[in-house]
Design a protein around this motif. Structure first.
Motif, PDB file in Angstrom:
ATOM      1  N   UNK A 118       0.826  -1.205   0.000  1.00  0.00           N
ATOM      2  CA  UNK A 118       0.000   0.000   0.000  1.00  0.00           C
ATOM      3  C   UNK A 118       0.864   1.259   0.000  1.00  0.00           C
ATOM      4  N   UNK A 119       1.994   1.222   0.695  1.00  0.00           N
ATOM      5  CA  UNK A 119       2.862   2.398   0.781  1.00  0.00           C
ATOM      6  C   UNK A 119       3.381   2.811  -0.593  1.00  0.00           C
ATOM      7  N   UNK A 120       3.789   1.848  -1.426  1.00  0.00           N
ATOM      8  CA  UNK A 120       4.325   2.251  -2.731  1.00  0.00           C
ATOM      9  C   UNK A 120       3.245   2.368  -3.799  1.00  0.00           C
ATOM     10  N   UNK A 121       2.188   1.553  -3.691  1.00  0.00           N
ATOM     11  CA  UNK A 121       1.138   1.586  -4.700  1.00  0.00           C
ATOM     12  C   UNK A 121       0.222   2.791  -4.527  1.00  0.00           C
ATOM     13  N   UNK A 122      -0.017   3.189  -3.282  1.00  0.00           N
ATOM     14  CA  UNK A 122      -0.933   4.283  -2.969  1.00  0.00           C
ATOM     15  C   UNK A 122      -2.272   4.109  -3.680  1.00  0.00           C
ATOM     16  N   UNK A 123      -2.972   3.004  -3.433  1.00  0.00           N
ATOM     17  CA  UNK A 123      -4.254   2.777  -4.108  1.00  0.00           C
ATOM     18  C   UNK A 123      -5.302   3.798  -3.692  1.00  0.00           C
ATOM     19  N   UNK A 124      -6.214   4.067  -4.608  1.00  0.00           N
ATOM     20  CA  UNK A 124      -7.288   4.992  -4.288  1.00  0.00           C
ATOM     21  C   UNK A 124      -8.283   4.409  -3.305  1.00  0.00           C
ATOM     22  N   UNK A 125      -8.440   3.075  -3.318  1.00  0.00           N
ATOM     23  CA  UNK A 125      -9.347   2.376  -2.419  1.00  0.00           C
ATOM     24  C   UNK A 125      -8.681   1.101  -1.926  1.00  0.00           C
ATOM     25  N   UNK A 126      -8.983   0.725  -0.693  1.00  0.00           N
ATOM     26  CA  UNK A 126      -8.572  -0.575  -0.184  1.00  0.00           C
ATOM     27  C   UNK A 126      -9.780  -1.230   0.464  1.00  0.00           C
ATOM     28  N   UNK A 172      -2.448   0.319  10.617  1.00  0.00           N
ATOM     29  CA  UNK A 172      -1.225  -0.165   9.971  1.00  0.00           C
ATOM     30  C   UNK A 172      -1.021   0.457   8.596  1.00  0.00           C
ATOM     31  N   UNK A 173      -2.067   0.494   7.773  1.00  0.00           N
ATOM     32  CA  UNK A 173      -1.895   0.978   6.399  1.00  0.00           C
ATOM     33  C   UNK A 173      -2.155   2.476   6.269  1.00  0.00           C
ATOM     34  N   UNK A 174      -2.648   3.101   7.322  1.00  0.00           N
ATOM     35  CA  UNK A 174      -2.799   4.550   7.320  1.00  0.00           C
ATOM     36  C   UNK A 174      -3.890   5.072   6.423  1.00  0.00           C
ATOM     37  N   UNK A 175      -4.951   4.286   6.250  1.00  0.00           N
ATOM     38  CA  UNK A 175      -6.073   4.735   5.426  1.00  0.00           C
ATOM     39  C   UNK A 175      -7.315   3.934   5.759  1.00  0.00           C
ATOM     40  N   UNK A 176      -8.425   4.428   5.259  1.00  0.00           N
ATOM     41  CA  UNK A 176      -9.698   3.772   5.507  1.00  0.00           C
ATOM     42  C   UNK A 176      -9.811   2.486   4.693  1.00  0.00           C
ATOM     43  N   UNK A 177     -10.443   1.508   5.276  1.00  0.00           N
ATOM     44  CA  UNK A 177     -10.755   0.246   4.611  1.00  0.00           C
ATOM     45  C   UNK A 177     -12.240   0.194   4.302  1.00  0.00           C
ATOM     46  N   UNK A 178     -12.598  -0.418   3.187  1.00  0.00           N
ATOM     47  CA  UNK A 178     -13.986  -0.715   2.877  1.00  0.00           C
ATOM     48  C   UNK A 178     -14.251  -2.172   3.211  1.00  0.00           C
TER      49      UNK A 178
END
Length: 289
Positions: free
Chosen positions: A92-100, A140-146
């Protein structure tokens, strides 16, 4: 509630996307405007290099990417796999996906991994466990999960709330968003004899960051009744398209994935499914905020 798509460099648009398959690479690159975005399964890209990583690095420069996990086992009774989480964070850190996103399911027990997404009873104890696991993932991933609604074939006698109430409780406590799989709704409603439109009516669509569409197989249970199996192995059927239109009228446009993971067709077939979803998305006005 956070917007799952807010403040991300790789924002996933309100268009149709497809799950990336290597055999479709040439078709995708020849006509990149035919799709709005791509989804990858996280577990396929947790290595350190090789052709899959090189292809994904190339694609992320041209397409918005959604990252879908299939192996976290969010609903398992035991703790999440720390090594798996570390590898996911690196991706996730290198890909920087718009959604997870991940599934409301479990697939691990002790040291065993089961190649299936298994259902959960909808109880307070399960809410507490799932919320704790989602908190760990999001931290851990620093973003919202769906969190995705499952396709179900049985119901648990010990459940003390509906699936929708369970998902709402988890989202409100954890701050996660929801992924609404329309085909899963149709499959579950058919198998358990309730109204799919009623399910959509009750669903908290304001929390939805992504929609899924896919194909299913028809079978029969031990009593000869129709049984639908969520297979991702064929085109979306007309009743699911109709339910998708019904959903869009409630939710407004949302990024929509065409799932086709087995018996994968030629690119032209998958692109046509995405075009149909794009047509319905473009016809649906955004809802007032």
């Amino acid at each position: 509630m956070l917007d799952a798509r807010a403040d991300r460099p790789n924002t996933v648009p309100n268009r149709a996307g497809v799950g990336f398959k290597a055999q479709h690479l040439d078709g995708i690159l020849k006509d990149p405007d035919s799709i709005g975005w791509l989804e990858i399964h996280a577990e396929n890209y947790m290595g350190d290099g090789g052709r899959p990583i090189a292809q994904l690095r190339h694609l992320r420069e041209r397409f918005a990417i959604s990252c879908h996990g299939v192996g976290l086992s969010i609903g398992a009774e035991g703790p999440l796999d720390a090594d798996h989480l570390t590898r996911l964070k690196t991706l996730v850190d290198w890909l920087e996906p718009g959604l997870f996103s991940e599934h409301l399911a479990w697939s691990t027990h002790d040291s065993h991994f089961l190649n299936d997404l298994l259902p959960l009873p909808y109880t307070q104890a399960t809410v507490d466990r799932v919320v704790d696991h989602i908190d760990q993932v999001q931290t851990t991933i620093g973003r919202q999960m769906l969190l995705e609604n499952p396709s179900t074939y049985v119901a648990f006698a010990e459940s003390d709330r509906s699936e929708i109430d369970f998902l709402r409780d988890v989202a409100q406590r954890s701050g996660c968003g929801l992924l609404l799989d329309v085909n899963n709704v149709f499959v579950s409603a058919t198998n358990q004899n309730y109204s799919p439109e009623g399910y959509i009516d009750a669903f908290p669509t304001e929390l939805v960051g992504e929609l899924h569409l896919g194909g299913h197989e028809q079978d029969a249970d031990d009593f000869g009744a129709l049984l639908l199996i969520d297979s991702h192995s064929r085109a979306v059927v007309d009743p699911v398209w109709a339910l998708y239109e019904y959903t869009l009228a409630k939710s407004g446009p949302r990024p929509t994935l065409i799932e086709w993971d087995n018996d994968i067709p030629d690119w032209s077939v998958l692109a046509a499914e995405a075009a149909r979803a794009d047509h319905l998305l473009s016809a649906q006005p955004a809802l007032p905020k």
